[in-house]
Design a protein around this motif. Structure first.
Motif: not given
Length: 155
Positions: A95-100, A119-126, A130-135
């Motif tokens: 679900t996380i992968l598909a919702n990217t 800049w907030r959206l860019v920071l949120s995407i980054a 990072v969280g997705l890669l950690l998961l």
């Protein structure tokens, strides 16, 4: 408030039920769309009948129909990827992968429509990636039975 809670529970059960069903991900996605179309068909016919009585709007614009068809095709691809990710990677990670795809839509807007991202959206995407890669790293099959990645290909 109860309807919101009930809707959230029903949506949260979708990937779990996909994982439990003994069928291919493509068929699961097809039947989910088929049953939704059958359920929404009477409402659609009623709305078209109402629009014919009250005004002249009944999808006469060919450009609108092309965009609606493209949106339907992209939704079908999204469901196909989501169901495959659920079966192959698990309900949570799938679900996380598909919702990217939300982040790719923002990138699409920047490239093709010259939208500016805050800049907030860019920071949120980054942070989200990072969280997705950690998961994905934590969900390595050698530790938890999650997905296995070899050269960027999920098995």
């Amino acid at each position: 408030m109860f309807n919101l809670f009930l809707g959230a529970v029903i949506l949260a059960m979708a990937p779990i039920s996909v994982k439990m069903i003994d069928a291919s991900p493509t068929w699961i996605g097809f039947y989910r769309c088929f049953f939704a179309a059958v359920a929404l068909l009477p409402w659609t016919f009623y709305r078209v009948y109402q629009s014919r009585r009250k005004s002249s709007f009944v999808f006469r614009d060919r450009k609108l129909l092309v965009f609606l068809g493209m949106a339907g095709f992209v939704l079908a691809l999204d469901l196909l990827v989501w169901h495959r990710a659920i079966v192959y990677a698990g309900a949570g990670i799938g679900t996380i992968l598909a919702n990217t795809q939300v982040f790719y839509s923002a990138l699409f807007g920047v490239v093709f429509y010259r939208n500016r991202l805050s800049w907030r959206l860019v920071l949120s995407i980054a942070l989200a990636f990072v969280g997705l890669l950690l998961l994905l790293r934590v969900g390595d099959s050698s530790h938890h039975g999650g997905p296995r990645f070899y050269d960027g290909i999920m098995f």
